[in-house]
Design an enzyme around this catalytic site. Structure first.
Site, mmCIF file in Angstrom:
data_model
loop_
_atom_site.group_PDB
_atom_site.id
_atom_site.type_symbol
_atom_site.label_atom_id
_atom_site.label_comp_id
_atom_site.label_asym_id
_atom_site.label_seq_id
_atom_site.Cartn_x
_atom_site.Cartn_y
_atom_site.Cartn_z
ATOM 1 N N GLU A 114 2.366 11.839 -1.063
ATOM 2 C CA GLU A 114 2.127 11.281 0.258
ATOM 3 C C GLU A 114 3.347 11.585 1.109
ATOM 4 O OE1 GLU A 114 -0.603 7.970 0.356
ATOM 5 O OE2 GLU A 114 1.069 6.834 1.160
ATOM 6 N N GLY A 122 0.824 -1.193 0.000
ATOM 7 C CA GLY A 122 0.000 0.000 0.000
ATOM 8 C C GLY A 122 0.861 1.247 0.000
ATOM 9 N N CYS A 123 0.253 2.360 -0.359
ATOM 10 C CA CYS A 123 1.023 3.596 -0.460
ATOM 11 C C CYS A 123 1.523 4.042 0.906
ATOM 12 C CB CYS A 123 0.199 4.679 -1.136
ATOM 13 S SG CYS A 123 -1.465 4.909 -0.468
ATOM 14 N N TYR A 124 0.659 3.994 1.920
ATOM 15 C CA TYR A 124 1.112 4.409 3.251
ATOM 16 C C TYR A 124 2.216 3.495 3.781
ATOM 17 C CZ TYR A 124 -2.890 7.647 3.769
ATOM 18 O OH TYR A 124 -3.790 8.674 3.636
#
Lengths: 338, 338, 338, 338
Positions: free
Chosen positions: C238, C145-147
């Protein structure tokens, strides 16, 4: 092929560096700057990544001998001496600035309010909008302004075909803020731009004479253009909405545009209102046309990325042609959305 | 004075509630909604603060007896029956929607593509743009669309004075996204709006017949308007740029505008391009005018907040006049910038 | 090498297509979609330009025989059957979704609230964060995932070196809106996002178990992470801010990070707070670290483009490694700013 | 009651003018500025509308005799002499700046890196966060910084109740760009802010000592705070996310907050993550709290408008109390969304 980029610390100059860094036939052999000379490229353009390149002075004398073409991304009025010096050394020049765009001192005076310092040079520069004008084999090319690029792509083929009243053109244009350059001005802070729109340069913007010149170069006699630019709260993108009296129908208009851009890798004639998001990040222009029967008006819209097709991408496109490379070498047709 | 707000869950309806909550002479005695009926106002409009108010059904039968005026902020086509029912009960109505703005079935058909369900009613509604038309003592008022408000304030006095060629008006307009309402549409997501601009409704937007009607109401014969709206990435604000052939000079044009709005607390004629940021949050309109001698064109710009002067603020302004209150009661002339 | 992209109508899938279109060793041989199957790619992803490609159904049975690797950019829960079917046919898979990221049914249950449909498969998938874990020669890779990508790049090497108290990690993260996908939800309209920030998923976001798993995979025993994501009004980017008790000094911390990423073409350890603008559009991650002596806390920040290093770029990076190509083939390290 | 506003050309000063213009008991009797002295208010703050008011020098000697209270919205370090001069004349002062916020030279030195010019004065100023500290009947009040306001509202009552480990507070904060003031800096242009986020002042921001002082004033012994602010691309709004070890449960935490703010018209304790959009434009603060059992951490969030509750609104709230007016006189609890 080695290239030089003058003004590499600005938005347009940085964009030239980014494109050339990804270009299969060109390399950046010289990076010039003014107040930022002496510092690393990475500290000024952190997004460009890579390496320990340092900005030199914007001084033609410092160019390595193997540079074959120079891109000038300098403030208005600063290109002239640099360009002439480079030409004396046999280096081809693509000027992204406005010093050599206009073809006569008269027009320059009307656009910029003063005489050109070297009016005798103006006729020697090609106007680098390759979809409309020949650029191949030129040695010195002035890349058009971002607004003229969008407006001319929207209307020049239609006006050249005699389909509209060229004395009565209204061009309302919207630009992202990067079009105003990178300087820290009161009116360009986030607080002065976000959540607002505004017109500027009404009746006296310097791009008007350039648009009219472009139309004349395309064979349109005595064009007259009302040009009203607006600043909108986005980083990039430019949309021209051109409204003009017409007797034609939309099918004819569309077919003229499709034919005009048939061989162009960078202009798409589409059926829906072009969104700047679709072209931002690419060298694409998207054009669409309508005819409003109620008023007898033709409306043509063109969307571009002001920093790519409206500046750096177009400059590289010109350089490709100047050196006999395929027009689209190193240039993307894929945008960034979202 | 007790008021009712139908459609209180939307952007325009919420704005009416906010204004009335701060109005010294009016209170919100009824809050109506459709799919959100039964839930608290605070859950749908968390910014409105205060209290445990609950949304009722958009049903006129549920109105408390002491309600004297109703504001309708309903989707197109949904006002008609509600408005007629309220009128039957003797309640004054301000309709922020489009059901009763046009003055004839012909125009309605041209704007909306179908016959009006009660065409015989159309003539009974006042067109609520108080700077141009009489509203005092009216019982049923249709508040104009946001675009017509901006375009008419920019050009109607000049056209009415015969200073421009009213058959050749070009109105390019820019709107913040709240003008499209609150629904969750693919083309209104942040990802579809941010960092981009686009035109829409080219040659067929329903506000064109309304603009032409407004000009006729102002005494302008046979107006023709090219109307091209654009969506820009901001929440609020609307800017109209109107370009039209003229023989007049800028001093005359400006003095006509200044005179027209001399007694209006909400229209300022200024000397610089109006920025929407200066009026967002207030009921102000800012107008500026230029004459371009090179093309013989007059350019007039008007900036408003589409949800205030273009919707809720104007509706309350009308209600003030309908009840003999000072026009600006409860309405702010101070914007939010930054 | 022919590739397939499932979910090509979304943000992440479109980004995969864009990267592969520019990849010198890969081509897109299959484009799958769900509700948009049957329409042209250009109508759904107008920015991708080029050609008359049509979206097929997201059906593995329709794949051309020469496809060697498939990228799955499908909603949560939709990858499982497709991935297993592709594996049965001997096609390598990179899953950008969350179906196979977690390494046990227990963790999956904690993250997603239900049992995994094929828990016995979970151990067979590699976790595709190549800077921290081996991916070469894998046949099936779950891209993080991006996070988790941003948080793990910020803190995993420091935690693995025992420099911080891994039971007391606080990760506050900021994401652009494209991280929430392309669906038209009430809370993702421009009107719900612009000019505001908000946290979401506090104490129960599904990426927390993934972050803790990634730390364990990196050799960190019993990590505990408070994870608080926020949505900010930008399209991409992000930023993870990780705060954790430490006894070390900043020089040691920085040298551990520099050593960890010394051979990585995509992670830069810098000396200033990373700005997401510097990496948006590229596969770069920028990491910086501080030690706050007043509180005995280490703070590490990592900025990425959520759709590139946090999704599509990382997936292609994994595919490069899976097929023995240089890791950075077809991936850019130059961002878009401005 | 006549008031004076020093620094009326900035963002915070302009906001004070706007609030006082709508205040039923106060009027602006003096407008001071520095470089803009001598020009009209309308040219500097076009949104404030109304009248021909001109900015005077920021010179206390020029104050009309009837001014009873002065608001200072001056750059750091510029309030001291002005404030002392006004006090000598018997005028009450609310300082929106940072000169008198800290209660000792030690703390000032730690926050600002130099000795205070009049350390003996520091003890005489009240810290103007009325929800936590007494302001009534004070003559000189220092309004808190925007970040301390949000962080203290989120955590002070919980820390004062002994529910959290006050030596281990992590405060990650997000601010709109107006918090950085109105100056034209390279790093505040639209091109440097839009579409990006960044931390700044990590480990050394001057608001950290102020937050710790506020906690001590609230009765919390020896607090230690990690404070990491971030700039996000929006004009207004501030969100504090405070994470801290706890042994309590969420019901206890929430009831402590509800009790603490029970009598406060401007703080709402809510059950969902506060969105800054809900409070922007108003003097409201919204607070929500969670307890994460997995890590034993309490998370508290507070959203405010940095220019209203974080600056001008809070200053007027203090002035109301200093003069015995109802706390909320002239202050709105309704925000602007959308």
């Amino acid at each position: 092929m080695q290239t030089a980029v003058f003004g590499a610390s600005g938005y347009a100059g940085g964009e030239v560096v980014k494109i050339i860094d990804g270009h299969p036939e060109m390399s950046v052999g010289f990076l010039g700057a003014h107040s930022r000379a002496g510092v690393s490229l990475g500290s000024v353009q952190p997004h460009l990544g890579g390496g320990d390149r340092v900005l030199a002075d914007n001084d033609p004398a410092q160019l390595p001998d193997d540079v074959e073409v120079a891109f000038l991304a300098l403030p208005h009025g600063k290109s002239t001496e640099t360009a002439l010096s480079l030409r004396d050394r046999g280096i081809k020049v693509v000027d992204l600035g406005s010093d050599f765009r206009l073809d006569s001192n008269d027009r320059y005076l009307r656009g910029y309010g003063s005489d050109h310092p070297h009016p005798e040079q103006l006729a020697d520069w090609a106007y680098g909008l390759p979809e409309l004008f020949e650029v191949a084999d030129e040695d010195q090319v002035a890349a058009p302004g971002c607004y003229p690029t969008a407006v001319l792509l929207a209307i020049a083929p239609l006006a050249a075909a005699g389909l509209v009243d060229q004395t009565s053109i209204v061009a309302d244009c919207l630009s992202g803020v990067s079009g105003a350059g990178r300087s820290a001005r009161d009116d360009l802070t986030f607080g002065a731009i976000a959540e607002g729109v505004r017109g500027y340069g009404l009746t006296n913007h310097r791009h008007r004479p350039e648009i009219e010149m472009g139309l004349e170069l395309a064979g349109v006699p005595e064009p007259r253009v009302v040009f009203t630019p607006h600043l909108v709260p986005m980083l990039r993108g430019e949309l021209a909405t051109v409204t003009v009296p017409t007797d034609t129908d939309v099918e004819t208009a569309r077919s003229v545009l499709k034919e005009a851009y048939d061989a162009s890798p960078f202009v798409s004639v589409i059926d829906t209102p072009p969104q700047t998001r679709w072209v931002v990040g690419s060298n694409q222009a998207m054009v669409a046309v309508w005819v409003d029967e109620w008023t007898g008006r033709l409306i043509s819209q063109c969307g571009i990325d002001n920093l790519v097709k409206g500046a750096a991408g177009q400059a590289v496109q010109c350089a490709n042609l100047m050196f006999g490379l395929p027009e689209s070498t190193g240039l993307s047709t894929a945008g960034w959305m979202p």
